[in-house]
Write an enzyme that holds these catalytic residues in place. Structure first.
Site, PDB file in Angstrom:
ATOM      1  N   TYR A  64       6.508  -9.276 -14.417  1.00 17.06           N
ATOM      2  CA  TYR A  64       6.866  -7.853 -14.372  1.00 17.06           C
ATOM      3  C   TYR A  64       5.698  -7.040 -14.903  1.00 17.06           C
ATOM      4  O   TYR A  64       5.066  -7.439 -15.896  1.00 17.06           O
ATOM      5  CB  TYR A  64       8.114  -7.576 -15.225  1.00 17.06           C
ATOM      6  CG  TYR A  64       9.327  -7.348 -14.367  1.00 17.06           C
ATOM      7  CD1 TYR A  64       9.330  -6.352 -13.402  1.00 17.06           C
ATOM      8  CD2 TYR A  64      10.473  -8.129 -14.511  1.00 17.06           C
ATOM      9  CE1 TYR A  64      10.430  -6.138 -12.591  1.00 17.06           C
ATOM     10  CE2 TYR A  64      11.580  -7.919 -13.698  1.00 17.06           C
ATOM     11  CZ  TYR A  64      11.555  -6.921 -12.738  1.00 17.06           C
ATOM     12  OH  TYR A  64      12.631  -6.707 -11.940  1.00 17.06           O
ATOM     13  N   GLU A  66       5.602  -3.113 -14.721  1.00 14.50           N
ATOM     14  CA  GLU A  66       5.762  -1.674 -14.510  1.00 14.50           C
ATOM     15  C   GLU A  66       4.713  -0.909 -15.313  1.00 14.50           C
ATOM     16  O   GLU A  66       4.372  -1.297 -16.432  1.00 14.50           O
ATOM     17  CB  GLU A  66       7.158  -1.218 -14.938  1.00 14.50           C
ATOM     18  CG  GLU A  66       8.139  -1.228 -13.792  1.00 14.50           C
ATOM     19  CD  GLU A  66       9.262  -2.199 -14.014  1.00 14.50           C
ATOM     20  OE1 GLU A  66       9.001  -3.272 -14.605  1.00 14.50           O
ATOM     21  OE2 GLU A  66      10.387  -1.885 -13.592  1.00 14.50           O
ATOM     22  N   ASP A 241      -0.778   9.937   7.180  1.00  9.70           N
ATOM     23  CA  ASP A 241      -0.270   8.562   7.147  1.00  9.70           C
ATOM     24  C   ASP A 241      -1.092   7.792   8.193  1.00  9.70           C
ATOM     25  O   ASP A 241      -0.892   7.932   9.392  1.00  9.70           O
ATOM     26  CB  ASP A 241       1.218   8.580   7.513  1.00  9.70           C
ATOM     27  CG  ASP A 241       1.824   7.192   7.595  1.00  9.70           C
ATOM     28  OD1 ASP A 241       1.069   6.202   7.613  1.00  9.70           O
ATOM     29  OD2 ASP A 241       3.067   7.103   7.658  1.00  9.70           O
ATOM     30  N   THR A 270      -0.093   1.487   5.407  1.00  7.92           N
ATOM     31  CA  THR A 270       0.334   0.124   5.159  1.00  7.92           C
ATOM     32  C   THR A 270      -0.939  -0.713   5.167  1.00  7.92           C
ATOM     33  O   THR A 270      -2.002  -0.253   5.602  1.00  7.92           O
ATOM     34  CB  THR A 270       1.297  -0.395   6.251  1.00  7.92           C
ATOM     35  OG1 THR A 270       0.718  -0.137   7.522  1.00  7.92           O
ATOM     36  CG2 THR A 270       2.651   0.262   6.158  1.00  7.92           C
ATOM     37  N   LYS A 273      -1.265  -3.727   9.167  1.00  5.23           N
ATOM     38  CA  LYS A 273      -1.398  -3.474  10.615  1.00  5.23           C
ATOM     39  C   LYS A 273      -2.859  -3.722  11.007  1.00  5.23           C
ATOM     40  O   LYS A 273      -3.348  -4.837  10.845  1.00  5.23           O
ATOM     41  CB  LYS A 273      -0.910  -2.064  10.939  1.00  5.23           C
ATOM     42  CG  LYS A 273       0.581  -1.857  10.625  1.00  5.23           C
ATOM     43  CD  LYS A 273       1.080  -0.525  11.113  1.00  5.23           C
ATOM     44  CE  LYS A 273       2.569  -0.347  10.907  1.00  5.23           C
ATOM     45  NZ  LYS A 273       2.915   0.153   9.574  1.00  5.23           N
ATOM     46  N   ARG A 279       1.672  -7.676   3.868  1.00  2.00           N
ATOM     47  CA  ARG A 279       2.662  -6.629   4.115  1.00  2.00           C
ATOM     48  C   ARG A 279       2.786  -5.760   2.861  1.00  2.00           C
ATOM     49  O   ARG A 279       3.168  -6.258   1.800  1.00  2.00           O
ATOM     50  CB  ARG A 279       3.991  -7.314   4.431  1.00  2.00           C
ATOM     51  CG  ARG A 279       5.079  -6.471   4.975  1.00  2.00           C
ATOM     52  CD  ARG A 279       6.071  -7.332   5.728  1.00  2.00           C
ATOM     53  NE  ARG A 279       5.469  -7.823   6.945  1.00  2.00           N
ATOM     54  CZ  ARG A 279       5.372  -7.108   8.072  1.00  2.00           C
ATOM     55  NH1 ARG A 279       5.865  -5.905   8.146  1.00  2.00           N
ATOM     56  NH2 ARG A 279       4.781  -7.618   9.136  1.00  2.00           N
TER      57      ARG A 279
HETATM   58  N1  DSN Z   1       7.457  -0.346  12.335  1.00  3.23           N
HETATM   59  C1  DSN Z   1       6.123   0.172  12.389  1.00  3.23           C
HETATM   60  C2  DSN Z   1       5.608   0.198  13.776  1.00  3.23           C
HETATM   61  O1  DSN Z   1       5.900  -0.714  14.518  1.00  3.23           O
HETATM   62  O2  DSN Z   1       4.887   1.106  14.145  1.00  3.23           O
HETATM   63  C3  DSN Z   1       5.984   1.491  11.765  1.00  3.23           C
HETATM   64  O3  DSN Z   1       6.735   1.584  10.616  1.00  3.23           O
END
Ligand code: DSN
Length: 478
Positions: A64, A66, A241, A270, A273, A279
């Site tokens: 933990y 925090e 974003d 994120t 991607k 993730r």
């Molecule tokens: N689920 C993602 C996507 O496929 O674009 C975005 O959150």
């Protein structure tokens, strides 16, 4: 790194797991087999490196932590401090940002941290200040009521869902749509492109507190310099974003007006991607928002995931290497080759092409809904996802589009010649699939007719194409 070391690491891990719950070990092994066999064109997915994957399976998960680096609510966090500080340093260096917060567990978490930071920065709200001192789960009904009263009139202007925006940019079913009074800007119906004059007009009329740019299904670049000018003209905070295209920013494919970091007040992403990490999420900002961003825990987040922060540090270090820029460039070359291959065969593409990592096919040209097209492609070993197109006549469930993207296949090593073959496979399936009917004879938006022999043949051709580009060649599970 020797190939044997990676094989040994994964084999040993599976052996240990098998000793406790063999079905989990089996599912993990089956997932690798599935990923190796399918032509993965989901624009938001990728393949993280063995080092990134291995950084997640260890003792850091047990801690933990925090708080923030050097200021924790738990004792004994020195090793978590090390990995969090490293991940933040790599993120700052990679993106040229003054501050990085690497704790968000996902994209929505990163966006929530950004929204609360902007609200705390911009709105005089005693209930918000009180709420920030606690975890979101500990807020009472009364707290929420007071917050709603204080913050309910705050406005957000973001890209509409059907033109490629994201659920977390203020849409009703999402918490962001309950936090903000939201209005959308769309794209020009004739070209499918963002019309910046219209965005400026919407901003002048609506006067948002937050202007959001970023997308999950817009196949073009966004000019962030112009968007910042629009935000400034109405006194809005400008948030980007970049979840989908963070890898293209990291790889310096998107520079100047198209790099969000120098233009936005706050940037979220994120990490899994096009950035090809674990993730998770992260937030970048300048010094003026840094303190508020660092309060993501306890306002939005619970304990951080130290093992995932370790993996973020590994993946971000990988993204700082020169070969990542080459990878990012090839993502776009491949998307453009895919788009050209589809156009040459008669497909209709939203905006007529792409200048990022994704392509949006309007499948009404094939007489199909997105749902029908997605399933027919899946039957043929091609994994995509259905997606709305602008002003979609089939709504968000059935949709009229198929979104395809190249980050994963580019990681695997496929190039522009293979993208042309991929376009041929996709076009063959879509042009040979018919819309199905309901038992009462009415047209169905889900049922479709595809000769199973053709689906098998395309599946075999997809496998042959992939055979030349083995996935995780260094990993042999035996
Ligand atoms: N689920 C993602 C996507 O496929 O674009 C975005 O959150």
């Amino acid at each position: 790194m020797s190939r044997n070391a990676e094989s040994t690491a994964f084999r040993s891990a599976l052996e240990v797991i098998r000793g406790v719950e063999p079905r989990v070990a089996e599912a993990i092994g089956a997932e690798l087999a599935d990923q190796r066999e399918s032509l993965k064109l989901i624009a938001s997915e990728n393949y993280a490196s063995p080092a990134t994957l291995l950084a997640m399976g260890n003792w850091l998960s047990d801690k933990y932590a925090e708080g923030t680096v050097g200021r924790r609510f738990y004792a004994g966090c020195q090793n978590v401090d090390t990995v969090e500080a490293l991940a933040a340093e790599h993120a700052r260096e990679l993106f040229g940002a003054a501050h990085a917060y690497v704790q968000p567990h996902s994209g929505i978490d990163a966006n929530l941290v950004a929204f609360w930071a902007i609200l705390a920065d911009r709105v005089e709200a005693p209930a918000l200040k009180r709420a920030q001192a606690r975890h979101v789960n500990d807020l009472t009904e009364q707290d929420w009521f007071a917050l709603r009263r204080e913050l309910g009139d705050q406005r957000m202007l973001g890209m509409s869902l059907d033109t490629g925006g994201h659920l977390t940019h203020g849409f009703r079913p999402n918490i962001s749509g309950k936090m903000f009074d939201q209005r959308s800007y769309g794209t020009d119906p004739a070209t499918g492109l963002i019309d910046y004059d219209r965005v400026a007009e919407a901003a002048r009329e609506f006067r948002p507190l937050v202007l959001v740019a970023g997308y999950s299904a817009y196949p073009r670049k966004v000019n962030f310099r112009i968007m910042r000018e629009i935000a400034d003209s109405v006194g809005a905070t400008f948030m980007v974003d970049m979840a989908h295209f963070a890898g293209l920013v990291a790889g310096k494919v998107f520079t100047g007006d198209f790099d969000p970091v120098p233009h936005a007040h706050i940037v979220t992403t994120t990490t899994h991607k096009s950035l090809r990490g674990p993730r998770g999420g992260l937030v970048l900002c300048g010094p003026e928002l840094a303190d508020q961003v660092d309060r993501g825990c306890p306002m939005v987040l619970g304990g951080p995931l130290p093992h995932v922060m370790a993996a973020k540090a590994v993946a971000l270090a990988e993204a700082r290497r020169p070969d990542f820029a080459d990878y990012a460039g090839r993502i776009v070359d491949n998307a453009q080759a895919l788009a050209e291959g589809l156009l040459r065969r008669g497909a209709t593409l939203v905006t007529g092409g792409t200048d990022n990592h994704l392509v949006l096919i309007d499948v009404t040209g094939y007489g199909l809904t997105g749902r029908q097209a997605e399933q027919a492609l899946l039957d043929s070993g091609i994994v995509t996802n259905r997606n709305a197109v602008p002003q979609d006549p089939n709504g968000a469930w059935y949709t009229s589009g198929i979104r395809i993207g190249t980050p994963a296949l580019t990681t695997r090593g496929l190039g522009t010649a293979e993208m042309d073959t991929t376009a041929e496979l996709i076009h063959t399936v879509l042009s040979q699939t018919g819309a199905g009917a309901n038992p009462d004879g009415t047209a169905s938006k889900a049922k479709y007719v595809l000769d199973p022999a053709l689906a098998d043949k395309i599946g075999r051709q997809a496998s042959e194409l992939l055979a030349g580009f083995p996935l995780y060649p260094s990993v042999d599970l035996g």
